[in-house]
Structures are given as C-alpha cells and as structure tokens.
Scaffold this active site. Structure first.
Site, mmCIF file in Angstrom:
data_model
loop_
_atom_site.group_PDB
_atom_site.id
_atom_site.type_symbol
_atom_site.label_atom_id
_atom_site.label_comp_id
_atom_site.label_asym_id
_atom_site.label_seq_id
_atom_site.Cartn_x
_atom_site.Cartn_y
_atom_site.Cartn_z
ATOM 1 C CG HIS A 165 113.896 88.914 -7.156
ATOM 2 N ND1 HIS A 165 115.186 88.898 -6.684
ATOM 3 C CD2 HIS A 165 113.110 88.875 -6.066
ATOM 4 C CE1 HIS A 165 115.177 88.817 -5.371
ATOM 5 N NE2 HIS A 165 113.915 88.809 -4.959
ATOM 6 C CG ASP A 372 118.519 88.578 -16.838
ATOM 7 O OD1 ASP A 372 117.744 88.295 -15.906
ATOM 8 O OD2 ASP A 372 119.459 87.846 -17.204
HETATM 9 O O1 LIG Z 1 112.376 79.287 -9.612
HETATM 10 P P1 LIG Z 1 112.618 79.066 -11.074
HETATM 11 O O2 LIG Z 1 111.362 79.103 -11.865
HETATM 12 O O3 LIG Z 1 113.433 77.839 -11.329
HETATM 13 O O4 LIG Z 1 113.505 80.280 -11.642
HETATM 14 C C1 LIG Z 1 114.708 80.713 -11.044
HETATM 15 C C2 LIG Z 1 114.612 82.160 -10.607
HETATM 16 O O5 LIG Z 1 114.618 82.960 -11.767
HETATM 17 C C3 LIG Z 1 114.352 84.352 -11.657
HETATM 18 O O6 LIG Z 1 115.485 85.122 -11.291
HETATM 19 C C4 LIG Z 1 115.440 86.519 -11.217
HETATM 20 O O7 LIG Z 1 116.068 86.947 -10.029
HETATM 21 C C5 LIG Z 1 117.461 87.193 -10.091
HETATM 22 C C6 LIG Z 1 117.878 87.737 -8.737
HETATM 23 O O8 LIG Z 1 117.181 88.881 -8.388
HETATM 24 C C7 LIG Z 1 117.765 88.214 -11.197
HETATM 25 O O9 LIG Z 1 119.172 88.414 -11.279
HETATM 26 C C8 LIG Z 1 117.257 87.669 -12.526
HETATM 27 O O10 LIG Z 1 117.469 88.653 -13.523
HETATM 28 C C9 LIG Z 1 115.801 87.326 -12.427
HETATM 29 O O11 LIG Z 1 115.390 86.678 -13.613
HETATM 30 C C10 LIG Z 1 113.150 84.565 -10.768
HETATM 31 O O12 LIG Z 1 112.929 85.942 -10.548
HETATM 32 C C11 LIG Z 1 113.187 83.819 -9.470
HETATM 33 O O13 LIG Z 1 111.982 84.007 -8.750
HETATM 34 C C12 LIG Z 1 113.342 82.356 -9.790
HETATM 35 O O14 LIG Z 1 113.400 81.600 -8.601
HETATM 36 O O1 LIG Z 2 125.075 75.875 -13.600
HETATM 37 C C1 LIG Z 2 124.715 76.862 -12.984
HETATM 38 C C2 LIG Z 2 124.390 78.070 -13.625
HETATM 39 C C3 LIG Z 2 123.984 79.151 -12.865
HETATM 40 N N1 LIG Z 2 123.929 79.057 -11.526
HETATM 41 C C4 LIG Z 2 123.522 80.211 -10.691
HETATM 42 O O2 LIG Z 2 122.247 80.688 -11.080
HETATM 43 C C5 LIG Z 2 122.150 82.062 -10.814
HETATM 44 C C6 LIG Z 2 121.533 82.746 -12.010
HETATM 45 O O3 LIG Z 2 121.112 84.028 -11.650
HETATM 46 P P1 LIG Z 2 120.855 85.159 -12.699
HETATM 47 O O4 LIG Z 2 120.519 86.359 -11.955
HETATM 48 O O5 LIG Z 2 122.034 85.309 -13.592
HETATM 49 O O6 LIG Z 2 119.625 84.663 -13.595
HETATM 50 P P2 LIG Z 2 118.252 83.890 -13.248
HETATM 51 O O7 LIG Z 2 118.519 82.442 -13.521
HETATM 52 O O8 LIG Z 2 117.930 84.162 -11.817
HETATM 53 O O9 LIG Z 2 117.267 84.442 -14.220
HETATM 54 C C7 LIG Z 2 123.558 82.575 -10.522
HETATM 55 O O10 LIG Z 2 123.699 82.865 -9.152
HETATM 56 C C8 LIG Z 2 124.440 81.400 -10.924
HETATM 57 O O11 LIG Z 2 125.605 81.254 -10.119
HETATM 58 C C9 LIG Z 2 124.256 77.882 -10.892
HETATM 59 O O12 LIG Z 2 124.231 77.789 -9.675
HETATM 60 N N2 LIG Z 2 124.638 76.805 -11.659
#
Ligand SMILES: O=P(O)(O)OC[C@H]1O[C@H](O[C@H]2O[C@H](CO)[C@@H](O)[C@H](O)[C@H]2O)[C@H](O)[C@@H](O)[C@@H]1O
Ligand SMILES: O=c1ccn([C@@H]2O[C@H](COP(=O)(O)OP(=O)(O)O)[C@@H](O)[C@H]2O)c(=O)[nH]1
Length: 723
Positions: A165, A372
């Site tokens: 991801h 990202d």
């Molecule tokens: O589980 P966390 O450590 O709290 O982090 C939240 C998630 O963040 C990352 O998100 C990524 O996946 C998104 C969907 O594919 C993508 O849009 C974003 O650019 C990525 O940063 C992480 O990859 C997840 O595993 C985490 O759960």
């Molecule tokens: O207050 C918040 C801010 C963000 N999001 C969700 O968190 C996800 C963020 O995904 P993104 O791919 O933009 O970045 P990531 O946090 O996975 O790196 C999106 O679906 C947002 O709708 C949420 O539920 N609450």
C-alpha cells in the site's frame, strides 16, 4: 467464489471498552469497506491484530473474541514488546521512512529485524492453520512482507496475493536496507504482487534485477520454479458512499453551518494522519507565504487542518507534532485578528459523515504529501462533490497524482510554487473548476474500491495454480543413484557448475582443489569424466590438457574426447557470419560501460556481468532483438545466457556431445550430466534413457536432481571418492 483469507496488520475493527462493557465496531476505512463484500460473500476470514487489548479483563477478552468471531475475524495478539519492536519498530521506524525516501530517519544501526521476522512467521502460522484447500489468500502491506514466503513454504499449492500500500522506492533507496534481499524474497512467495502505480512496479522490478538478478518479462518473473506476476492496481474508494453522504440533508446542514461561519472567508482544507510524510509544515508555510506576499488575502482565508493522531509512541511523530504546533502558532500569531485566525488546527479524528461535510464545504482541498502510496483523501474529496465544485491541489508525489491529472499539481517541496498554486486555485474561474471536477469525479467513480478489489482478485484467480510440483530431488538421492552405477560417464559443465562466476571469464580458472578432484575422479574405477563447456578450446587445453579428461569446447563445436587425441570440430559449421555480427556486438559494447566482446572460433559472446544490472539487461534485450531482426534467416542462433548474449553457428549445442561420447560406452554405464544454465538443458535433453541430470542452481530445469551450486557439486563428486 473461493474462500478469501485476508491478512493485514490491523483487523478492520476497533475495540472499544467503556463502563457499559466492550464492543467491537467495524472500521470505516477504504480497505475495510472495499473488502467487506467479498469477505462476507466468500465465507472467508480476516486475520490480523485487533489493537491493544492488554487492559481488558478475561471476561471482556472473551466477549471481544465472540464478537470478532461473528465478524469472521481471527485475532493475532501482539505482546507489548512486539508492538514496540515489530509495529512501532521495524515497520514504522525503518520500512515506513525508507519507502517514503526518508532514510535519515532510520536508526543508524538496524534494530528489531528479528522480531519483525518472528511476527511475520506467527502471521503465516496462523493463516496456515486456518487454510483449507481451494482458499485464496490476500496479504496486505509492508508490515507483512515476509508472510508470502513463509506461507509458500507451508502451503506450496496455495494461491497467494500481496498488495503493497505504500510507495515502493527506487532500488537505490531500497538496497540500503541490510535485509533487503530477505524482504524481496518474502514478497516473491506470492503469485501476484500489486502496487498502486506503474512507477512502484518498475522500482520493484529493478530491485529484483539488482538484488537477485531476476528479470521481469512484461509482468512476470520466474522465481524458484514458479511464475510471479506484478501489476499496478490503483486503489479506489467507496465513491458511492461518499456521494450519498454528501447528499444527506443532515450533512448538507453541517455544510451550511461551515459556510455560514466563514461566509466572508474562503475555506481551505487539509485532512491527514499526523505523519511526517504528509507535508503539513510546507503546506502551512505556503499558506503563510500567500498571506505574506498578497495582503488582500489576509482575513479572507480560513485553513482547516485535520490532523489525526497516529503512531504517537514513535519519537519522530511526537517531534513532528511539535513542529506543526509551532508553525500553526506562528502563522496565527502573525496573521490572526481578535475575531479570526487563519489556521484552524484540529488534532483529532473525524468520522466519515463529518469529513464529508468538510469536503463538501471546502473551496480548496490541499493534499501535499512529500510521498504517499496513494492518498485516498484526495479521492474522497472529489466523490463528496456532487455539486461539481471545489478545487483539488495535489502533490505530484502522491500515488493518486497518476490518475488525477485534472487536479492542480504541485511540488510539495516548493513552498513558493504551492503558494502560487493555492492562489490560482482560489481564483480559478467557475467553468474551469467544474470541468476539472467533472473529470476527476468520473475517474474516482469508475475506478472505485470495488473495481480495485475485483481487478486484483480476478487477476489473482487467473494465475494458474502451480501443478503439484515434482521438485528435483537433492544431493543425497543423486549420490545414492551414482553409487549404484557399475560404470559412470560424467559430463560436467564448468562455469557456474564447478566454479562460481567471476567478473571476467579469465578470472574463473580452476583452483588446485578442483584439479585434484577431477584427477581423482577420472582415476576412479570405471569412471570417465568429460568437461562440456562454452569456453574456447585453447582455455580448456591450457587448464585441463594434462588431466585424463574428455574436453568439449564452445558448446560442443570442438571435442577432444580422450587425453592425447586431437581436437576435431563439428562438420559443416560456417563462421563467415562472424564478420557481420562482430561490429554489432562491438558497437553495443562501446556504448555500455563494462560490457565486452569475447571471440571464440565458432561463436561471439557479448558479456555484461560488470554492467549496471538493469541497464545491462535492457541492452541485452535490445541486442537480441536487433540480432533477431537483422540475422533472422542467417546460419546462426542467438542464445541468452547468464549475463551474456552468445551468437553461435546454428546446430551447435552441448547435446551433440552425448552421441559422440556414448558411442563406445561399455554396457551398464550410467551417463550423468551436471550443469547450471540454458545450454546445459540441451545436454540434459540429449541424454539416453536411464541417465541422470543434475541442475546446479535455482533455475527452472528438466533435471530430476538439484544441488545448490558449485560447492555442493564439488561435495557430491568428492563423496563418490569415499566409501
Ligand atoms: O495502521 P496505522 O499504523 O495506524 O496506519 C494507517 C495506515 O496507513 C497506511 O496507509 C497507506 O494505505 C493507503 C491505502 O492503500 C494509501 O492511500 C496510503 O497512501 C498509504 O500510506 C498504511 O499503508 C496502512 O497499512 C496503515 O494501516
Ligand atoms: O479524521 C479522519 C481523517 C481521515 N480519515 C480517513 O483516513 C483515511 C486516510 O487514508 P489516506 O490514503 O489518505 O492516507 P493514510 O492515512 O492511509 O496514509 C481516509 O480514508 C480518510 O477518510 C478518517 O477516517 N478520519
């Protein structure tokens, strides 16, 4: 539909404990939403960490388990030390910054690898325990890169997909990791590896080439006797759900409130986890810069920045928070008034409904990560705009930028440029805003999360399940067979089989131990030994001329079947074509640093072992294509080898040696051939029935036996001399 076993670090649920007891609530995130349907329909399971449950009482824990079971979720509990070393540690202190090109944030001395490996193995064990034949396994993200290989070892027949991801960085970055090769091999346990963008696929392919010498042909890589596919599957969102929410009266009411509160103001919006990859400081500086250089915007802008607390136990995240806090304070101090401040900074999480109201109320959505993987927020903003208004300002370093060409693109490192883009977005004429938003929405709606899940799973289902693999047997069994034979006729390749490859062919000369081994083998009772090599006869003569061996040079063009016999060449082989091919190979060598041409009597070889692996492989492909086009009907054939493109007379191959050496063979002789590359497969193919073929290495082979490489070949041959 086959049962789907989903595997991710986090389960798509949140465990909440309060005075009324403990509840398990489904998460709303994209992955959870997109996979809910297939998960439920397939009757499968979702395996992952339910979050910290250490403070729950035994009764509460039992209740959590019952609720998880209802949702078909299987918990994998992490101990406090595993949370700190696997999740916060190797995953989020090493892999996360590395993949986002921030290698300065990585600990100077690698830590926590052992726990990362251990937890990945625990995940694989748990999955294997729940696996039933016919299930499809889909593993997610960087926290679990080793799981596919652990699973492959446990379930050789399983269909395994993996989705990465976050960005897969350039191989120049990835190869700084001490355990780089283990991680890549971990992923290669899968049948299909998906990324968000073509760029990440490309980076992964060149990493495979540089680290493991594996070439990707179109979208496939041959590895360990299997085929692994790579692909770009840009993840989408549940666009319909956001659109529906954006039309709900209660949400529209909230939108009106946001707008009324800022009726004189233009609303800018940022929504991110508080993560140092999201580019919040420079985004704030861009707002500050605009206010600084264009006084007319002062008092007319309201920038709402939602920052969701994330990975707070990791020191870099805490420091980043301090930095953002300070910047917000500074800008508000500079440009705020008694009635208003420019930056409204909200350090908390919002639900989808609240977010949708903000998306729909915003004039400009400001998405400026420095890197990202995808960025779903950018897509959610568009889905939440059925009014077809609002401008998306998007970082060119977000995966989403590949699909969202109608956004206003920015370089998130260029503060002045972002201030310009912000101003352009604020002043964009309505018609242009609508055209851009219409295009963005069309894309986001068509390629939504359901499309993503479908396209990945369809591709995964289309990968052929490997037929029950008849894995070549190992050295022990080969030795037993050799020992049983009355008489032995050994046909042994040289480079890659008896000695490892050296940077230059002349450097791989035989050592004293090898010469002694060959001498003793050839003196063994009822044993004849032949070296069958691609090398020129002068080299073989110089190295082995004094030993009682048969020698076969240039893939069998030249033979000296017994010591003292003259060298004879295969009849009817022309070499006039060499004058035409030589200049082509030389031209390629001149433009590829490190490449060189080797000339033998019946062939020409273009070597690229010392060339940058990716560039070398690309040039080798081009050379083969060129030779194929120009000399398609000539008396020659082009042979791709190990870091070499060989051009030789048609009809010359190692297979012809077999007829030559077996004609006067005594009855009861067992022919044994040992080799490591494509040219040895010709030898194997020509062996008489009852012979033994042994492949030295990890390539695909028709041989029944496999040993690891030169050291094991030598051990095998030495064992023949004892007992
Ligand atoms: O589980 P966390 O450590 O709290 O982090 C939240 C998630 O963040 C990352 O998100 C990524 O996946 C998104 C969907 O594919 C993508 O849009 C974003 O650019 C990525 O940063 C992480 O990859 C997840 O595993 C985490 O759960
Ligand atoms: O207050 C918040 C801010 C963000 N999001 C969700 O968190 C996800 C963020 O995904 P993104 O791919 O933009 O970045 P990531 O946090 O996975 O790196 C999106 O679906 C947002 O709708 C949420 O539920 N609450």
């Amino acid at each position: 539909m086959s049962r789907l076993l989903l595997v991710s670090n986090r389960l798509p649920v949140t465990v909440k404990a309060d005075k009324d007891g403990v509840s398990v609530v489904r998460s709303a995130g994209g992955l959870a939403t997109g996979l809910r349907g297939p998960h439920e329909r397939s009757g499968g399971l979702w395996i992952g960490w339910p979050g910290d449950v250490s403070r729950l009482t035994p009764q509460q824990r039992a209740s959590v388990e019952a609720q998880l079971a209802e949702l078909r979720c299987v918990p994998l509990y992490l101990s406090a030390s595993e949370v700190s070393r696997f999740y916060e540690g190797y995953s989020n202190r090493t892999l996360w910054p590395l993949c986002h090109y921030l290698i300065d944030r990585i600990p100077e001395q690698e830590r926590d690898w052992d726990v990362y490996r251990k937890v990945n193995e625990r995940f694989a064990d748990l999955v294997a325990r729940h696996y039933q034949p016919g299930d499809t396994i889909w593993v997610h993200d960087y926290q679990l890169m080793l799981v596919p290989a652990f699973l492959r070892a446990r379930l050789p027949q399983a269909r395994i997909g993996f989705f990465f991801h976050i960005p897969f960085p350039s191989s120049e970055i990835f190869r700084t990791l001490p355990h780089r090769a283990d991680l890549v091999r971990g992923l290669l346990g899968a049948d299909l590896i998906g990324f968000h963008t073509i760029t990440y696929v490309r980076h992964f392919s060149s990493t495979l080439m540089r680290l493991l010498g594996l070439e990707t042909v179109v979208d496939r890589v041959a590895y360990d006797g299997r085929e692994v596919r790579l692909g770009a599957f840009p993840m989408g969102i549940d666009a319909q759900a956001f659109e529906n929410l954006a039309k709900e009266p209660a949400v529209l009411e909230e939108v009106r409130t946001h707008r009324e509160k800022s009726s004189e103001l233009r609303l800018l919006l940022g929504v991110d986890r508080l993560d140092y990859t999201k580019g919040i400081p420079r985004r704030l500086l861009a707002v500050q810069r605009l206010l600084e250089r264009e006084p007319t915007w002062r008092g007319r802008l309201r920038f709402v920045q939602v920052a969701v607390p994330s990975r707070t136990a990791v020191a870099d995240y805490a420091a980043y928070r301090d930095k953002v806090d300070e910047l917000v304070g500074r800008i508000n101090g500079l440009y705020g008034s008694v009635h208003n401040v420019p930056v409204h900074y909200l350090y908390r999480s919002f639900n989808e409904r609240q977010l949708t109201a903000l998306y729909r109320a915003a004039d400009v959505m400001f998405v400026t990560p420095i890197r990202d993987g995808m960025n779903l927020v950018a897509k959610e903003f568009c889905a939440a705009r059925p009014d077809e208004d609002g401008v998306l300002v998007l970082s060119e370093f977000a995966g989403a930028a590949d699909e969202m060409g109608d956004a206003v693109m920015v370089n998130p490192y260029d503060v002045e440029g972002m201030a310009d883009a912000l101003e352009a977005a604020l002043e964009m004429p309505e018609e242009e805003r609508r055209t851009r938003m219409r295009n963005l929405r069309a894309r986001v709606k068509e390629y939504d999360v359901h499309w993503w899940v479908r396209s990945f799973l369809d591709e995964l289902q289309a990968t052929p399940t490997p037929p029950p693999r008849v894995e070549p047997a190992g050295a022990e069994e080969a030795l037993a067979q050799l020992r049983e034979a009355q008489c032995l006729l050994l046909l042994i390749d040289y480079d890659g089989t008896l000695v490892p490859f050296a940077p230059k062919p002349e450097l791989a000369s035989p050592d004293a131990e090898l010469l002694d081994l060959l001498q003793r083998l050839a003196s063994r009772r009822d044993t004849r030994v032949h070296i069958v090599s691609g090398r020129p006869r002068e080299t073989l003569e110089a190295w082995f001329g004094g030993l009682p061996l048969g020698l076969h040079a240039e893939h069998g063009l030249w033979s000296r079947p017994a010591p003292g016999a003259p060298w004879t060449s295969q009849e009817g082989v022309t070499t006039d074509w060499k004058n035409l091919v030589r200049p082509v190979l030389e031209a390629f060598a001149a433009r590829v640093p490190g490449a060189f041409v080797e000339e033998k009597s019946g062939s020409l070889a273009w070597h690229y072992r010392q060339v940058d692996p990716v560039f070398g492989a690309r040039q080798a492909r081009e050379l083969r294509l060129h030779l194929g086009e120009v000399f398609a009907h000539g008396p020659l054939e082009v042979l791709p080898g190990d870091k070499v493109v060989e051009v030789r007379a048609r009809g010359v191959n190692k297979g012809r040696v077999v007829a030559l050496v077996t004609q006067d063979m005594s009855p009861g002789t067992r022919v044994v051939a040992i080799g490591d590359d494509r040219t040895d497969e010709d030898l194997f193919a020509a062996l008489p029935e009852g012979s033994l073929a042994i492949h030295a290495g990890g390539k695909d082979t028709r041989a029944r036996y496999r040993v690891k490489g030169p050291p094991e070949v030598r051990r095998l041959l030495s064992s023949l001399l004892v007992g």
